[in-house]
Design an enzyme around this catalytic site. Structure first.
Site, PDB file in Angstrom:
ATOM      1  N   LYS A  41      -7.170 -34.572  19.512  1.00 34.32           N
ATOM      2  CA  LYS A  41      -7.584 -35.590  20.276  1.00 34.32           C
ATOM      3  C   LYS A  41      -6.319 -36.603  20.632  1.00 34.32           C
ATOM      4  O   LYS A  41      -6.014 -37.131  21.665  1.00 34.32           O
ATOM      5  CB  LYS A  41      -8.671 -36.588  19.932  1.00 34.32           C
ATOM      6  N   LYS A  45      -0.058 -37.371  15.269  1.00 32.71           N
ATOM      7  CA  LYS A  45      -0.085 -38.808  15.819  1.00 32.71           C
ATOM      8  C   LYS A  45       1.395 -39.088  16.571  1.00 32.71           C
ATOM      9  O   LYS A  45       1.310 -39.564  17.556  1.00 32.71           O
ATOM     10  CB  LYS A  45      -0.662 -39.806  14.935  1.00 32.71           C
ATOM     11  N   GLY A  64     -11.475 -39.872  14.952  1.00 32.19           N
ATOM     12  CA  GLY A  64     -12.788 -39.510  14.696  1.00 32.19           C
ATOM     13  C   GLY A  64     -13.378 -39.550  13.192  1.00 32.19           C
ATOM     14  O   GLY A  64     -14.489 -39.999  13.168  1.00 32.19           O
ATOM     15  N   ASN A  65     -12.647 -39.613  12.295  1.00 33.41           N
ATOM     16  CA  ASN A  65     -12.941 -40.105  11.036  1.00 33.41           C
ATOM     17  C   ASN A  65     -13.311 -41.577  10.821  1.00 33.41           C
ATOM     18  O   ASN A  65     -13.900 -41.769   9.872  1.00 33.41           O
ATOM     19  CB  ASN A  65     -11.817 -39.848   9.931  1.00 33.41           C
ATOM     20  N   LYS A  69      -7.219 -26.786  12.819  1.00 35.51           N
ATOM     21  CA  LYS A  69      -7.774 -28.029  13.006  1.00 35.51           C
ATOM     22  C   LYS A  69      -9.117 -28.119  12.207  1.00 35.51           C
ATOM     23  O   LYS A  69     -10.053 -27.421  12.283  1.00 35.51           O
ATOM     24  CB  LYS A  69      -8.474 -27.938  14.439  1.00 35.51           C
TER      25      LYS A  69
HETATM   26  N1  LIG Z   1       3.209 -41.516   6.904  1.00 42.32           N
HETATM   27  C1  LIG Z   1       2.400 -42.241   7.007  1.00 42.32           C
HETATM   28  N2  LIG Z   1       2.209 -43.488   7.274  1.00 42.32           N
HETATM   29  C2  LIG Z   1       0.902 -44.024   7.508  1.00 42.32           C
HETATM   30  N3  LIG Z   1      -0.174 -43.203   7.414  1.00 42.32           N
HETATM   31  C3  LIG Z   1      -0.203 -41.830   7.102  1.00 42.32           C
HETATM   32  C4  LIG Z   1       0.920 -41.526   6.635  1.00 42.32           C
HETATM   33  N4  LIG Z   1       0.952 -39.877   6.394  1.00 42.32           N
HETATM   34  C5  LIG Z   1      -0.473 -39.850   6.082  1.00 42.32           C
HETATM   35  N5  LIG Z   1      -1.203 -41.056   6.718  1.00 42.32           N
HETATM   36  C6  LIG Z   1      -2.575 -41.160   6.592  1.00 42.32           C
HETATM   37  O1  LIG Z   1      -3.026 -40.669   7.587  1.00 42.32           O
HETATM   38  C7  LIG Z   1      -4.258 -41.392   8.239  1.00 42.32           C
HETATM   39  C8  LIG Z   1      -4.530 -41.206   9.706  1.00 42.32           C
HETATM   40  O2  LIG Z   1      -4.727 -39.974   9.874  1.00 42.32           O
HETATM   41  P1  LIG Z   1      -6.337 -39.494  10.069  1.00 42.32           P
HETATM   42  O3  LIG Z   1      -7.153 -40.501   9.087  1.00 42.32           O
HETATM   43  O4  LIG Z   1      -6.595 -38.097  10.185  1.00 42.32           O
HETATM   44  O5  LIG Z   1      -6.800 -40.032  11.458  1.00 42.32           O
HETATM   45  P2  LIG Z   1      -7.894 -40.321  12.618  1.00 42.32           P
HETATM   46  O6  LIG Z   1      -7.810 -41.625  12.298  1.00 42.32           O
HETATM   47  O7  LIG Z   1      -7.430 -39.739  13.728  1.00 42.32           O
HETATM   48  O8  LIG Z   1      -9.070 -39.796  11.920  1.00 42.32           O
HETATM   49  C9  LIG Z   1      -3.863 -42.712   7.943  1.00 42.32           C
HETATM   50  O9  LIG Z   1      -5.052 -43.580   7.831  1.00 42.32           O
HETATM   51  C10 LIG Z   1      -3.020 -42.443   6.349  1.00 42.32           C
HETATM   52  O10 LIG Z   1      -4.021 -42.729   5.532  1.00 42.32           O
HETATM   53  N1  LIG Z   2     -10.770 -33.512  18.134  1.00 42.66           N
HETATM   54  C1  LIG Z   2     -10.112 -34.170  17.025  1.00 42.66           C
HETATM   55  O1  LIG Z   2      -8.798 -34.111  17.285  1.00 42.66           O
HETATM   56  O2  LIG Z   2     -11.113 -34.759  16.200  1.00 42.66           O
HETATM   57  P1  LIG Z   2     -10.622 -35.750  15.103  1.00 42.66           P
HETATM   58  O3  LIG Z   2      -9.642 -36.880  15.499  1.00 42.66           O
HETATM   59  O4  LIG Z   2     -11.642 -36.231  14.537  1.00 42.66           O
HETATM   60  O5  LIG Z   2      -9.744 -34.795  13.974  1.00 42.66           O
END
Ligand SMILES: Nc1ncnc2c1ncn2[C@@H]1O[C@H](COP(=O)(O)OP(=O)(O)O)[C@@H](O)[C@H]1O
Ligand SMILES: NC(=O)OP(=O)(O)O
Length: 320
Positions: free
Chosen positions: A212, A274, A10-11, A126
């Site tokens: 998600k 994840k 989502g980000n 969340k």
């Molecule tokens: N151990 C790790 N290995 C790789 N990335 C990590 C780790 N811990 C934290 N991250 C960070 O987590 C991010 C993914 O989480 P987030 O930005 O919340 O995901 P989304 O893409 O679902 O929005 C990566 O882009 C990275 O910056």
């Molecule tokens: N619903 C949900 O997990 O959204 P984000 O990935 O944006 O946190």
């Protein structure tokens, strides 16, 4: 040919409609390349920033204009599924047309069943909406009793809501039916609209936002997918993240992944869910593969050229 459920961060979808269209245009090539390689794809997506913005917009509007109601979280999630699905449908269709491919694209407003007694309802974790500094978050908590704000993986303070685990997907048969008819299906957006089953067997929405990645793992299990792809902003999962001895993982077993989780290698609220979702799917049946990779390298990830592969059975681990 493999059936792949793809979870989009989502980000990574930006904060405005224009940013979202641009992000999706950039992602569409990678997504369509998987179809071109002969795979069936079902796309889910996050909605953390978007669902928070929608809720806040109604809250502000209701204060200015008395007749505008505040909007409950499930309805905000439903709106986010429509808004993001609309842009995904158009972006993917445009890329399919460019590549001369006849596939159709459809978004399913998806409800996800949760357990009304899930302990998550009394422990909001969340993050949704925008980012604040600590002082502003404290003022918001004072002015809105009952609302919780907390730090989100070192990125700032955000509103926190309950995030129960997905148990079942109400529209599962519709999703499978469209995939069987060569549709690219967008489903379980924002983790799905959380519902519980009442005593009459009807669905009642509940105020929460499902993660998600967990919803995508459940979707992948229920549609009998071969792969769960969790696409985000990094090429691979790393151990010792952010430290001088950071090392990217190419292939790990679910057991190794669980060990890394308990050793604290993955940030809660970002990489940890994840990896946990990937473990859950990899353990859901024989030969199931979960891959965490970057969005733009999705087609390389399925060939094993990038990403972190998590399976139940790999005998070896590679770190580089
Ligand atoms: N151990 C790790 N290995 C790789 N990335 C990590 C780790 N811990 C934290 N991250 C960070 O987590 C991010 C993914 O989480 P987030 O930005 O919340 O995901 P989304 O893409 O679902 O929005 C990566 O882009 C990275 O910056
Ligand atoms: N619903 C949900 O997990 O959204 P984000 O990935 O944006 O946190």
């Amino acid at each position: 040919m493999s059936r792949i459920v793809i979870a989009l961060g989502g980000n990574a979808l930006g904060n405005t409609p224009a940013e979202q269209i641009r992000c999706i245009d950039e992602a569409a090539h990678a997504l369509v390349s998987l179809i071109k390689d002969g795979h069936e794809i079902i796309i889910s997506h996050g909605n953390g920033p978007q669902v928070g913005i929608i809720q806040l917009a109604f809250e502000k509007a209701s204060k200015i204009e008395g007749k505008i109601p505040q909007m409950d979280l499930p309805e905000c999630s439903a709106m986010s599924q429509g808004y993001i699905g609309f842009h995904l449908q158009n972006g993917i269709k445009k890329e399919l047309r460019k590549q001369g491919m006849p596939w159709q694209v459809g978004t399913i407003v998806t409800q996800v069943v949760v357990d009304g007694n899930d302990p998550a309802f009394s422990n909001p974790t969340k993050p949704i909406g925008g980012y604040y500094d600590e002082a502003t978050a404290n003022i918001l908590m004072e002015n809105h009793p009952g609302e919780v704000y907390a730090e989100d993986a070192g990125r700032g303070w955000r509103k926190m809501v309950a995030s129960p685990k997905p148990v079942d997907i109400v529209e599962r048969d519709s999703i499978v039916s469209l995939v069987d008819q060569e549709f690219v299906v967008i489903a379980c957006g924002g983790g799905g609209i959380p519902v519980v089953v009442d005593d009459n067997g009807d669905y009642q929405s509940v105020a929460a936002v499902i993660d998600k990645d967990f919803a995508s793992a459940k979707l992948a299990e229920l549609v009998n997918a071969d792969y769960l792809f969790i696409l985000t902003a990094v090429d691979r999962v790393a151990v010792n993240w952010g430290k001088p001895n950071q090392a990217e993982l190419t292939e790990i077993t679910t057991k190794q992944a669980l060990d890394y989780c308990s050793e604290g290698h993955f940030a809660p609220g970002s990489m940890l869910p994840k990896v946990q979702a990937a473990i859950q799917f990899a353990q859901s049946g024989k030969g199931k593969k979960a891959v965490i990779a970057s969005l733009e390298k999705a087609s390389l990830a399925i060939k094993g050229e990038t990403g972190t592969l998590i399976t139940d059975e790999l005998p070896t681990i590679s770190v580089r």
